[in-house]
Every structure is written in structure tokens, then in C-alpha cells.
Design an enzyme around this catalytic site. Sequence first.
Site, PDB file in Angstrom:
ATOM      1  N   LEU A  29       0.801  -1.213   0.030  1.00 43.40           N
ATOM      2  CA  LEU A  29      -0.133  -0.052   0.037  1.00 43.40           C
ATOM      3  C   LEU A  29       0.797   1.240   0.110  1.00 43.40           C
ATOM      4  O   LEU A  29       1.823   1.197   0.575  1.00 43.40           O
ATOM      5  CB  LEU A  29      -0.919  -0.038   1.355  1.00 43.40           C
ATOM      6  CG  LEU A  29      -1.897  -1.106   1.511  1.00 43.40           C
ATOM      7  CD1 LEU A  29      -2.660  -0.950   2.568  1.00 43.40           C
ATOM      8  CD2 LEU A  29      -2.825  -1.127   0.241  1.00 43.40           C
ATOM      9  N   ASP A  30       0.557   2.420  -0.718  1.00 39.25           N
ATOM     10  CA  ASP A  30       1.197   3.543  -0.689  1.00 39.25           C
ATOM     11  C   ASP A  30       0.591   4.291   0.471  1.00 39.25           C
ATOM     12  O   ASP A  30      -0.302   4.169   1.046  1.00 39.25           O
ATOM     13  CB  ASP A  30       1.243   4.252  -2.026  1.00 39.25           C
ATOM     14  CG  ASP A  30      -0.047   4.744  -2.352  1.00 39.25           C
ATOM     15  OD1 ASP A  30      -1.161   4.917  -1.540  1.00 39.25           O
ATOM     16  OD2 ASP A  30      -0.356   5.097  -3.479  1.00 39.25           O
TER      17      ASP A  30
END
Lengths: 128, 122
Positions: free
Chosen positions: A83-84
Site C-alpha cells: 500500500l502507498d
Amino acid sequence: MFRALCPASSAFRAATLYKNAAVAATPARTNALALSNFVRMYSSVGLARTDIEKRVLDILAGFNKVDANKISLAANFNNDLGLDSLDTVEVVMAIEEEFSIEIPDKDADDIKSAAQAVEYISKRDDAH
Amino acid sequence: MSAAMAAHLSVVTAQSPSLSAARQSVLHLYRDFQRGVPEIMRTHQIDMPMSQIRTKIREEFERHRDVKDLAVIDILLFKGRSEYQETMNAWKQETHIMRYFIKDDAPPKPEGFLEKFLAGRD
């Protein structure tokens, strides 16, 4: 008690007796109340840890960017789940909504894995 | 009163000391926006699924994903903050918010001479 005594006494006596009986009955009644309330569950006691863990993991599983096989408590949102930073913000916000709490920015910045989220929520008394 | 009172949700504009600090403030801004979505929908009576608004906010942030210049990031942060303040205080109205969605609903721009001619514009 009142009924047993009442027929044997005058109306006046009955009235005073009734008063006394009422007064006398009060402690007994409160005792009974106390007993029946003894096992009362307070909602503010907090959530069970397993319950928190399950709900946090469920939130992660709800994100379609996350690979369901990689989800675990220790998994880092960024490194392990891919996930960013914006996704991480969204996850933390979903957790906020789930437990109806508001996590201040400086605490939210530190939550980088499910385990940390669980840790934080277990410390919050108002989470439910 | 000598100085005007700061309006609700005002933030002092500042130069970010480093890229990581700027990144932090961008994430805070993003969080504020996403957190504000239900309220925005309520105050502006937006008849749209919440997810669509969330996606649009994300999209606007993603547009500047590759900006590396600190000065540019600071300007974008300033713009984002003022956008946030204007939206939350209802200084913006529904039409200003709907402008973000115009492109999504509009038919594709005509390409080629004849198509442009038929659409009545060049």
C-alpha cells in the site's frame, strides 16, 4: 411482613406499621438490587483483543488493493502489503470509522501495521 | 481589533523544511479531506455516492504524485489547504464542487475536422 401484622392491629397502628414496614423493607430491597446488579457488564470495559484483531484484519481484507494471502497482524502496510502512503491513510481512516474514534494526526502517522493499529485501539477507552 | 481574526480552518502558510516534512503535511491534508467527505456531502447536499467523491479527492492528489520540487509542493499544499477551507466553510458552493466532476460526465472531445465541425466548435 406487613400483611402478617396488619389484621391484628387497629387502622392507626396499621398505618404506622406500614410506614415502619416500608422503611424496614428498603434496605432489604436495595440488597436484592445490589445482588441482581452484581454481574452487570459495563460497555466501557473495553474490547477483547481478539475482537479488535479480527475487525482490523477484516478491514484490510476489504481493500481490493491488498493481497488476501499476505494479510497478517505483523505485515507492514507499505512494505508487505504494497500500500502507498495515501492507501495507508485510507486504511487508518477505515479503522477510525469501524471503531468510531478519531485518531489524531500524530498517532495516525505512527500506525504502519495491523498490530500497531490493534495496539493503539486497545489503549483507547472510547473505541467500540 | 487590530488584526482580523483567523477564519475557521485557517492554517499558517509555511515553507516545508524538507521533503519528508512536506510529505507529512500532504498526508495530513489528504486525511482532512477524506475525513471531511461526509460533512462536505451534507453541507453541499451532494447527490453522489461517497466513494465517488473519495476517488475524486484521491485522483486530485495522484495528479501531482511525481512532483519533487519542494517549492512546488509548498504551493500545491497551500492551494489544497485553501481548497479545503473554502469547501468546509461553504465558501464554495455546490457548483464549484461539481466542477471537479464535469470531465467525468462530459462526452469525449471531438477529434478530426469533421467531428469538430459537427460539434460546432474547433
